[in-house]
Design an enzyme around this catalytic site. Structure first.
Site, PDB file in Angstrom:
ATOM      1  N   ARG A 121      45.016  14.615  41.503  1.00  0.00           N
ATOM      2  CA  ARG A 121      45.327  14.242  42.905  1.00  0.00           C
ATOM      3  C   ARG A 121      45.164  12.740  43.164  1.00  0.00           C
ATOM      4  O   ARG A 121      44.925  12.317  44.284  1.00  0.00           O
ATOM      5  CB  ARG A 121      44.475  15.032  43.894  1.00  0.00           C
ATOM      6  CG  ARG A 121      44.698  16.522  43.816  1.00  0.00           C
ATOM      7  CD  ARG A 121      44.091  17.230  45.008  1.00  0.00           C
ATOM      8  NE  ARG A 121      44.347  18.655  44.912  1.00  0.00           N
ATOM      9  CZ  ARG A 121      43.558  19.485  44.261  1.00  0.00           C
ATOM     10  NH1 ARG A 121      42.463  19.056  43.681  1.00  0.00           N
ATOM     11  NH2 ARG A 121      43.873  20.772  44.202  1.00  0.00           N
ATOM     12  N   LYS A 143      56.630   3.175  46.282  1.00  0.00           N
ATOM     13  CA  LYS A 143      57.553   4.290  46.020  1.00  0.00           C
ATOM     14  C   LYS A 143      57.485   4.650  44.539  1.00  0.00           C
ATOM     15  O   LYS A 143      57.765   3.802  43.680  1.00  0.00           O
ATOM     16  CB  LYS A 143      58.986   3.901  46.381  1.00  0.00           C
ATOM     17  CG  LYS A 143      59.275   3.950  47.857  1.00  0.00           C
ATOM     18  CD  LYS A 143      60.769   3.738  48.100  1.00  0.00           C
ATOM     19  CE  LYS A 143      61.101   3.799  49.568  1.00  0.00           C
ATOM     20  NZ  LYS A 143      62.518   3.460  49.819  1.00  0.00           N
ATOM     21  N   GLU A 185      68.649  -8.064  43.795  1.00  0.00           N
ATOM     22  CA  GLU A 185      67.616  -7.774  44.803  1.00  0.00           C
ATOM     23  C   GLU A 185      67.086  -9.073  45.408  1.00  0.00           C
ATOM     24  O   GLU A 185      66.779  -9.125  46.593  1.00  0.00           O
ATOM     25  CB  GLU A 185      66.465  -6.954  44.192  1.00  0.00           C
ATOM     26  CG  GLU A 185      66.865  -5.552  43.702  1.00  0.00           C
ATOM     27  CD  GLU A 185      67.070  -4.518  44.828  1.00  0.00           C
ATOM     28  OE1 GLU A 185      66.850  -4.827  46.004  1.00  0.00           O
ATOM     29  OE2 GLU A 185      67.475  -3.377  44.500  1.00  0.00           O
ATOM     30  N   LYS A 225      58.834  -8.414  51.050  1.00  0.00           N
ATOM     31  CA  LYS A 225      58.661  -6.967  50.912  1.00  0.00           C
ATOM     32  C   LYS A 225      57.292  -6.548  51.451  1.00  0.00           C
ATOM     33  O   LYS A 225      57.169  -5.526  52.127  1.00  0.00           O
ATOM     34  CB  LYS A 225      58.856  -6.525  49.456  1.00  0.00           C
ATOM     35  CG  LYS A 225      58.728  -5.007  49.324  1.00  0.00           C
ATOM     36  CD  LYS A 225      59.569  -4.385  48.264  1.00  0.00           C
ATOM     37  CE  LYS A 225      59.446  -2.868  48.353  1.00  0.00           C
ATOM     38  NZ  LYS A 225      60.081  -2.168  47.276  1.00  0.00           N
ATOM     39  N   GLU A 235      59.007   4.100  55.571  1.00  0.00           N
ATOM     40  CA  GLU A 235      60.449   3.961  55.842  1.00  0.00           C
ATOM     41  C   GLU A 235      60.939   4.801  57.005  1.00  0.00           C
ATOM     42  O   GLU A 235      61.937   5.511  56.897  1.00  0.00           O
ATOM     43  CB  GLU A 235      61.258   4.307  54.567  1.00  0.00           C
ATOM     44  CG  GLU A 235      62.649   3.695  54.566  1.00  0.00           C
ATOM     45  CD  GLU A 235      63.383   3.937  53.268  1.00  0.00           C
ATOM     46  OE1 GLU A 235      62.921   3.443  52.226  1.00  0.00           O
ATOM     47  OE2 GLU A 235      64.423   4.621  53.309  1.00  0.00           O
ATOM     48  N   ARG A 239      61.603  -0.528  57.299  1.00  0.00           N
ATOM     49  CA  ARG A 239      61.730  -0.591  55.843  1.00  0.00           C
ATOM     50  C   ARG A 239      63.154  -0.309  55.378  1.00  0.00           C
ATOM     51  O   ARG A 239      63.546  -0.684  54.277  1.00  0.00           O
ATOM     52  CB  ARG A 239      60.717   0.364  55.180  1.00  0.00           C
ATOM     53  CG  ARG A 239      60.675   0.206  53.670  1.00  0.00           C
ATOM     54  CD  ARG A 239      59.491   0.905  53.026  1.00  0.00           C
ATOM     55  NE  ARG A 239      59.559   0.745  51.584  1.00  0.00           N
ATOM     56  CZ  ARG A 239      58.575   1.004  50.746  1.00  0.00           C
ATOM     57  NH1 ARG A 239      57.428   1.451  51.192  1.00  0.00           N
ATOM     58  NH2 ARG A 239      58.734   0.837  49.448  1.00  0.00           N
ATOM     59  N   ASN A 243      67.194  -1.381  52.236  1.00  0.00           N
ATOM     60  CA  ASN A 243      68.319  -0.628  51.657  1.00  0.00           C
ATOM     61  C   ASN A 243      69.657  -1.314  51.912  1.00  0.00           C
ATOM     62  O   ASN A 243      70.715  -0.698  51.742  1.00  0.00           O
ATOM     63  CB  ASN A 243      68.362   0.796  52.237  1.00  0.00           C
ATOM     64  CG  ASN A 243      67.131   1.581  51.832  1.00  0.00           C
ATOM     65  OD1 ASN A 243      66.505   1.289  50.815  1.00  0.00           O
ATOM     66  ND2 ASN A 243      66.767   2.568  52.631  1.00  0.00           N
ATOM     67  N   HIS A 246      72.567  -0.588  49.755  1.00  0.00           N
ATOM     68  CA  HIS A 246      72.198   0.533  48.886  1.00  0.00           C
ATOM     69  C   HIS A 246      72.998   1.815  49.153  1.00  0.00           C
ATOM     70  O   HIS A 246      73.201   2.601  48.238  1.00  0.00           O
ATOM     71  CB  HIS A 246      70.698   0.822  48.978  1.00  0.00           C
ATOM     72  CG  HIS A 246      69.855  -0.162  48.189  1.00  0.00           C
ATOM     73  ND1 HIS A 246      69.965  -1.527  48.362  1.00  0.00           N
ATOM     74  CD2 HIS A 246      68.919   0.019  47.231  1.00  0.00           C
ATOM     75  CE1 HIS A 246      69.120  -2.134  47.545  1.00  0.00           C
ATOM     76  NE2 HIS A 246      68.471  -1.221  46.832  1.00  0.00           N
ATOM     77  N   HIS A 250      74.424   3.031  45.885  1.00  0.00           N
ATOM     78  CA  HIS A 250      74.020   4.306  45.271  1.00  0.00           C
ATOM     79  C   HIS A 250      75.234   5.175  44.966  1.00  0.00           C
ATOM     80  O   HIS A 250      75.263   5.891  43.956  1.00  0.00           O
ATOM     81  CB  HIS A 250      73.073   5.077  46.201  1.00  0.00           C
ATOM     82  CG  HIS A 250      71.675   4.525  46.202  1.00  0.00           C
ATOM     83  ND1 HIS A 250      70.806   4.724  47.240  1.00  0.00           N
ATOM     84  CD2 HIS A 250      71.008   3.776  45.296  1.00  0.00           C
ATOM     85  CE1 HIS A 250      69.653   4.118  46.974  1.00  0.00           C
ATOM     86  NE2 HIS A 250      69.765   3.528  45.799  1.00  0.00           N
ATOM     87  N   HIS A 263      71.551  -0.832  38.367  1.00  0.00           N
ATOM     88  CA  HIS A 263      71.242  -0.699  39.801  1.00  0.00           C
ATOM     89  C   HIS A 263      71.662  -1.976  40.544  1.00  0.00           C
ATOM     90  O   HIS A 263      72.346  -1.909  41.571  1.00  0.00           O
ATOM     91  CB  HIS A 263      69.734  -0.443  39.969  1.00  0.00           C
ATOM     92  CG  HIS A 263      69.295  -0.359  41.397  1.00  0.00           C
ATOM     93  ND1 HIS A 263      69.631   0.694  42.216  1.00  0.00           N
ATOM     94  CD2 HIS A 263      68.563  -1.222  42.164  1.00  0.00           C
ATOM     95  CE1 HIS A 263      69.122   0.480  43.425  1.00  0.00           C
ATOM     96  NE2 HIS A 263      68.463  -0.670  43.417  1.00  0.00           N
TER      97      HIS A 263
HETATM   98  N1  GLY Z   1      63.460  -0.396  47.097  1.00  0.00           N
HETATM   99  C1  GLY Z   1      63.381  -0.160  48.482  1.00  0.00           C
HETATM  100  C2  GLY Z   1      62.024   0.159  48.984  1.00  0.00           C
HETATM  101  O1  GLY Z   1      61.045   0.025  48.260  1.00  0.00           O
HETATM  102  O2  GLY Z   1      61.914   0.573  50.104  1.00  0.00           O
END
Ligand code: GLY
Length: 359
Positions: A121, A143, A185, A225, A235, A239, A243, A246, A250, A263
């Site tokens: 955990r 993430k 990026e 960031k 997000e 946040r 994107n 994206h 994507h 990417h």
């Molecule tokens: N790569 C986008 C984020 O971390 O929200």
């Protein structure tokens, strides 16, 4: 060396950035890993160049460290590889107070981070990113995920490391294509938040020039960031600006089964697409689109879809597993450094895609 602190409601952690920091890993990280066991997770491409080196650094400082090598490539972000990691942790007797160190690019960071977030955990976790994309994006913000056969990053969590250690000199051996991948990026950060960064990038003519300023450039990106993640860790709104490009990026990646484009390349195409749409909808001047295209092209990134038809783009965008609501949030650009999140009904998206691609 420069240091940033990511201050979240539930924890604060440092990002250390500095040329040559990798060789000083132990002194940077000893406050976390001293007298503990550590597992270094790295990939087959990095084992010899970085993995063995880190093993030696930790071993020389009395850390009981083991290295777990995953095959290089996106296919390692899988439940199978995750299970292998868990067996490795069990055999080595990794407890909650021990450390899992992700040494690699986005795949390694995402997989190791998800393993750390779920083992007992939640186990100690440190990120040492080695690709530009991981340095400016995936190693920061918590993430972590694995892919499923029916979708990318579908099983994951938000799990922040105890520390991120970035040594831009590790980029020296990165192939040009992967350097450009990360630069997509970097350019994104200019678009969403920092006109000055964008202008600076416009003035740098090639990778050699960029490398002269890379520590600073990475710092600026991480700082943007950090600020965004501090405002909206999970997000729910702000946040989403990360994107930018994206949604369509994507779609490009997934249409070509993650094989044809990296990417960053897909995001490059996606950023130009959304900038063109922003212009058509009256959000920005044409000059914004032209400057973005020019900078991306100079960086060696694609800006056009070679053979994807509007109908394929529409189907891929609308069937994205993460977009199962009636609306899609799009990040539109108003000017370099200034974006806005707008919600559009899904049934209007097809028309917009035609509008951009048919011209
Ligand atoms: N790569 C986008 C984020 O971390 O929200």
């Amino acid at each position: 060396m420069q240091k940033l602190d990511v201050r979240l409601a539930h924890k604060t952690y440092p990002i250390f950035i500095g040329n040559g920091l990798f060789q000083k890993s132990f002194s940077m990280l000893k406050q976390f890993i001293n007298k503990r066991k550590a597992i270094i997770i790295t990939d087959s491409n990095l084992k010899a160049s970085c993995g063995c080196n880190l093993m030696e650094i930790l071993g020389n400082n009395g850390i009981d460290a083991k290295m777990c090598v995953i095959p290089a490539g996106e296919s390692s972000k899988s439940l199978d590889e995750l299970t292998k990691l868990y067996s490795f942790f069990a055999n080595f007797g990794i407890t909650r107070s021990d450390y899992i160190i992700a040494l690699g690019g986005g795949v390694t960071g995402d997989l190791a981070g998800f393993a750390a977030s779920t083992w007992l955990r939640g186990t100690g976790f440190i990120q040492i990113p080695t690709s530009l994309l991981a340095m400016v994006d995936s190693s920061i913000g918590g993430k972590v995920a694995v892919n499923m056969p029916f979708g990318k990053n579908l099983v994951g969590s938000f799990y922040h490391p105890e520390a991120v250690l970035i040594d831009p000199l590790l980029l020296k051996t990165l192939p040009d294509r992967h350097f450009a991948d990360g630069m997509a990026e970097v350019i994104k950060y200019g678009c969403i938040d920092d006109n000055e960064l964008f202008v600076r990038l416009e003035r740098l003519s090639n990778r050699k020039d960029i490398m002269k300023h890379i520590e600073d450039i990475i710092y600026i990106c991480c700082d943007i960031k950090r600020r965004i993640v501090e405002m909206d860790e999970r997000e729910s709104n702000t946040r989403m600006v990360l994107n930018f490009g994206h949604t369509f990026g994507h779609a490009v990646e997934s249409y070509y089964n993650y094989k044809k484009y990296t990417h960053g390349e897909a995001i490059s195409i996606g950023m130009v697409f959304i900038a063109e749409l922003s212009h058509k909808l009256g959000y920005c001047k044409e000059e914004v689109v032209e400057r973005l295209k020019k900078l991306l092209e100079k960086t060696g990134l694609p800006v056009r879809l070679p053979d994807m038809k509007p109908k394929d783009v529409i189907t891929t965008v609308l069937t994205d597993k993460k977009a199962r609501t009636d609306n899609i949030n799009l990040v539109l650009i108003k000017d370099i450094g200034n974006v806005v999140i707008e919600k559009f009904p899904k049934d209007r998206i097809g028309g917009y895609i035609h509008e951009v691609l048919d011209n």
